[in-house]
Design a protein around this motif. Structure first.
Motif, PDB file in Angstrom:
ATOM      1  N   ALA A   1       0.837  -1.205   0.000  1.00 50.86           N
ATOM      2  CA  ALA A   1       0.000   0.000   0.000  1.00 50.86           C
ATOM      3  C   ALA A   1       0.870   1.252   0.000  1.00 50.86           C
ATOM      4  N   SER A   2       1.922   1.246   0.799  1.00 50.31           N
ATOM      5  CA  SER A   2       2.807   2.406   0.886  1.00 50.31           C
ATOM      6  C   SER A   2       3.575   2.616  -0.414  1.00 50.31           C
ATOM      7  N   ALA A   3       4.076   1.534  -0.977  1.00 50.84           N
ATOM      8  CA  ALA A   3       4.929   1.641  -2.163  1.00 50.84           C
ATOM      9  C   ALA A   3       4.145   1.960  -3.433  1.00 50.84           C
ATOM     10  N   THR A   4       2.863   1.585  -3.482  1.00 47.14           N
ATOM     11  CA  THR A   4       2.070   1.792  -4.699  1.00 47.14           C
ATOM     12  C   THR A   4       1.209   3.044  -4.642  1.00 47.14           C
ATOM     13  N   GLY A   5       1.357   3.831  -3.585  1.00 42.24           N
ATOM     14  CA  GLY A   5       0.567   5.048  -3.483  1.00 42.24           C
ATOM     15  C   GLY A   5      -0.917   4.804  -3.290  1.00 42.24           C
ATOM     16  N   GLY A   6      -1.251   3.681  -2.687  1.00 46.49           N
ATOM     17  CA  GLY A   6      -2.655   3.401  -2.416  1.00 46.49           C
ATOM     18  C   GLY A   6      -3.335   2.516  -3.434  1.00 46.49           C
ATOM     19  N   ARG A   7      -2.594   2.050  -4.434  1.00 46.45           N
ATOM     20  CA  ARG A   7      -3.220   1.123  -5.387  1.00 46.45           C
ATOM     21  C   ARG A   7      -3.669  -0.151  -4.678  1.00 46.45           C
ATOM     22  N   VAL A   8      -2.870  -0.593  -3.711  1.00 42.45           N
ATOM     23  CA  VAL A   8      -3.240  -1.706  -2.835  1.00 42.45           C
ATOM     24  C   VAL A   8      -3.728  -1.106  -1.524  1.00 42.45           C
ATOM     25  N   ARG A   9      -4.931  -1.485  -1.100  1.00 42.58           N
ATOM     26  CA  ARG A   9      -5.523  -0.851   0.082  1.00 42.58           C
ATOM     27  C   ARG A   9      -6.004  -1.921   1.069  1.00 42.58           C
ATOM     28  N   PRO A  10      -5.282  -2.132   2.172  1.00 42.72           N
ATOM     29  CA  PRO A  10      -5.727  -3.096   3.181  1.00 42.72           C
ATOM     30  C   PRO A  10      -7.042  -2.647   3.822  1.00 42.72           C
ATOM     31  N   VAL A  11      -7.999  -3.559   3.872  1.00 39.68           N
ATOM     32  CA  VAL A  11      -9.261  -3.334   4.584  1.00 39.68           C
ATOM     33  C   VAL A  11      -9.202  -4.237   5.804  1.00 39.68           C
ATOM     34  N   VAL A  12      -8.931  -3.660   6.972  1.00 40.92           N
ATOM     35  CA  VAL A  12      -8.520  -4.429   8.135  1.00 40.92           C
ATOM     36  C   VAL A  12      -9.692  -4.793   9.042  1.00 40.92           C
ATOM     37  N   ILE A  13      -9.775  -6.074   9.361  1.00 38.40           N
ATOM     38  CA  ILE A  13     -10.685  -6.544  10.406  1.00 38.40           C
ATOM     39  C   ILE A  13      -9.991  -6.304  11.738  1.00 38.40           C
ATOM     40  N   GLU A  14     -10.614  -5.552  12.624  1.00 38.34           N
ATOM     41  CA  GLU A  14      -9.956  -5.104  13.837  1.00 38.34           C
ATOM     42  C   GLU A  14      -9.527  -6.256  14.736  1.00 38.34           C
ATOM     43  N   SER A  15      -8.490  -6.013  15.516  1.00 33.34           N
ATOM     44  CA  SER A  15      -7.988  -7.005  16.455  1.00 33.34           C
ATOM     45  C   SER A  15      -9.068  -7.380  17.467  1.00 33.34           C
ATOM     46  N   GLY A  16      -9.162  -8.669  17.755  1.00 34.90           N
ATOM     47  CA  GLY A  16     -10.145  -9.141  18.720  1.00 34.90           C
ATOM     48  C   GLY A  16     -11.469  -9.541  18.114  1.00 34.90           C
ATOM     49  N   ALA A  17     -11.591  -9.439  16.792  1.00 34.75           N
ATOM     50  CA  ALA A  17     -12.866  -9.773  16.141  1.00 34.75           C
ATOM     51  C   ALA A  17     -13.125 -11.273  16.105  1.00 34.75           C
ATOM     52  N   GLY A  18     -12.100 -12.057  16.363  1.00 26.80           N
ATOM     53  CA  GLY A  18     -12.276 -13.504  16.367  1.00 26.80           C
ATOM     54  C   GLY A  18     -11.716 -14.151  15.119  1.00 26.80           C
ATOM     55  N   TRP A  19     -11.941 -15.451  15.006  1.00 27.76           N
ATOM     56  CA  TRP A  19     -11.439 -16.185  13.855  1.00 27.76           C
ATOM     57  C   TRP A  19     -12.050 -15.672  12.567  1.00 27.76           C
ATOM     58  N   VAL A  20     -11.322 -15.852  11.477  1.00 28.09           N
ATOM     59  CA  VAL A  20     -11.795 -15.387  10.166  1.00 28.09           C
ATOM     60  C   VAL A  20     -12.731 -16.448   9.593  1.00 28.09           C
ATOM     61  N   THR A  21     -13.985 -16.348   9.972  1.00 27.48           N
ATOM     62  CA  THR A  21     -15.012 -17.292   9.522  1.00 27.48           C
ATOM     63  C   THR A  21     -15.740 -16.731   8.308  1.00 27.48           C
ATOM     64  N   PRO A  22     -16.428 -17.585   7.552  1.00 30.14           N
ATOM     65  CA  PRO A  22     -17.204 -17.086   6.416  1.00 30.14           C
ATOM     66  C   PRO A  22     -18.226 -16.031   6.819  1.00 30.14           C
ATOM     67  N   SER A  23     -18.876 -16.194   7.976  1.00 38.59           N
ATOM     68  CA  SER A  23     -19.877 -15.215   8.400  1.00 38.59           C
ATOM     69  C   SER A  23     -19.235 -13.871   8.739  1.00 38.59           C
ATOM     70  N   LEU A  24     -18.067 -13.898   9.373  1.00 34.00           N
ATOM     71  CA  LEU A  24     -17.378 -12.650   9.679  1.00 34.00           C
ATOM     72  C   LEU A  24     -16.954 -11.944   8.400  1.00 34.00           C
ATOM     73  N   VAL A  25     -16.404 -12.688   7.465  1.00 34.38           N
ATOM     74  CA  VAL A  25     -15.977 -12.093   6.197  1.00 34.38           C
ATOM     75  C   VAL A  25     -17.164 -11.528   5.435  1.00 34.38           C
ATOM     76  N   ALA A  26     -18.274 -12.270   5.413  1.00 32.79           N
ATOM     77  CA  ALA A  26     -19.465 -11.790   4.708  1.00 32.79           C
ATOM     78  C   ALA A  26     -19.962 -10.475   5.294  1.00 32.79           C
ATOM     79  N   SER A  27     -19.959 -10.371   6.614  1.00 32.57           N
ATOM     80  CA  SER A  27     -20.434  -9.134   7.242  1.00 32.57           C
ATOM     81  C   SER A  27     -19.505  -7.970   6.953  1.00 32.57           C
ATOM     82  N   ARG A  28     -18.197  -8.208   6.954  1.00 31.31           N
ATOM     83  CA  ARG A  28     -17.242  -7.130   6.687  1.00 31.31           C
ATOM     84  C   ARG A  28     -17.261  -6.713   5.220  1.00 31.31           C
TER      85      ARG A  28
END
Length: 254
Positions: A113-140
């Motif tokens: 993200a830093s090197a490409t000037g924002g072409r790559v943009r991390p969309v971060v699931i906050e710490s403590g949200a739990g395991w990366v389950t299909p339902s969590l991903v769908a909601s985010r």
């Protein structure tokens, strides 16, 4: 080598060693293979380069069978982390990733993200949200303010051992890229790798040298043309073990 006892006898780790997730002990047959190839490289007599080149083809063939891809879709990196970094630089758009992932993935995306000037943009699931389950991903994905073009996950959670549901994730993310850091489970977990667009992994943990692709190189299997090839593929010629379990790696399950 025909029995499991003969195979096990080739390891010399200390009794009680349990840190296989960090580094799997290396079998004596692999150490001997490395010594032989190192000797060939040291002398570099006529025909030596062809012998060393064969090792790259062997690694690609075995890795391709294990992840259900063609051999030309497998490239080698020096380690899993550079493979993830290389992948990150090939993405355009938002990438959904959990803050609690093993640091290799978030750091690779942050660097891209830093090197490409924002072409790559991390969309971060906050710490403590739990395991990366299909339902969590769908909601985010539903709540994301940015357009998400890829989802990046670990096959196995590095702290708890939770196994990510790749099939469930594929259902909820649709045609978005699915990037999988498989280092914690590769060679141990029977996962549907064919559902992922990128699988970054290596042979130093569960896939212990002597039983599958054996070297410190990591294989990155890809099905998307958005990830360019790496010149690092020919940078290291250590090569895998010649023991039979390596050459008899089973095909990926479907």
């Amino acid at each position: 080598m025909t029995t499991i006892d003969e195979y096990a006898a080739g390891f010399a780790e200390e009794p009680g060693y349990l840190d296989h997730a960090a580094f799997g002990p290396v079998q004596t047959a692999v150490l001997e293979e490395q010594r032989v190839l190192g000797t060939i490289q040291a002398h570099m007599r006529f025909g030596a380069m062809e012998t060393l080149d064969e090792q790259d083809a062997r690694v690609r063939a075995v890795a391709a069978r294990m992840v259900g891809r063609r051999e030309d879709q497998v490239v080698s990196q020096s380690a899993t982390t550079p493979g993830l970094l290389h992948t990150a630089f090939g993405i355009t758009g938002g990438v959904l990733v959990a803050a609690d992932e093993y640091p290799s993935m978030p750091l690779a995306l942050a660097s891209a993200a830093s090197a490409t000037g924002g072409r790559v943009r991390p969309v971060v699931i906050e710490s403590g949200a739990g395991w990366v389950t299909p339902s969590l991903v769908a909601s985010r994905l539903a709540d994301a303010q940015d357009e998400v073009t890829a989802v990046a996950v670990s096959l196995v959670d590095w702290r708890t051992g939770y196994r990510t549901d790749l099939a469930g994730l594929r259902e909820v993310i649709g045609d978005r890229l699915l990037i999988v850091d498989a280092i914690q489970g590769f060679g141990v977990v029977d996962a549907p790798y064919e559902l992922a667009d990128v699988v970054a992994t290596g042979a130093r943990s569960g896939c212990t040298p002597g039983g599958a692709p054996a070297s410190r190189r990591s294989a990155t299997a890809r099905s998307s043309g958005s990830v360019p090839r790496s010149p690092a593929r020919t940078a290291r010629r250590g090569g895998p073990s010649r023991c039979r379990p390596c050459d008899r790696a089973p095909p990926a399950s479907r």
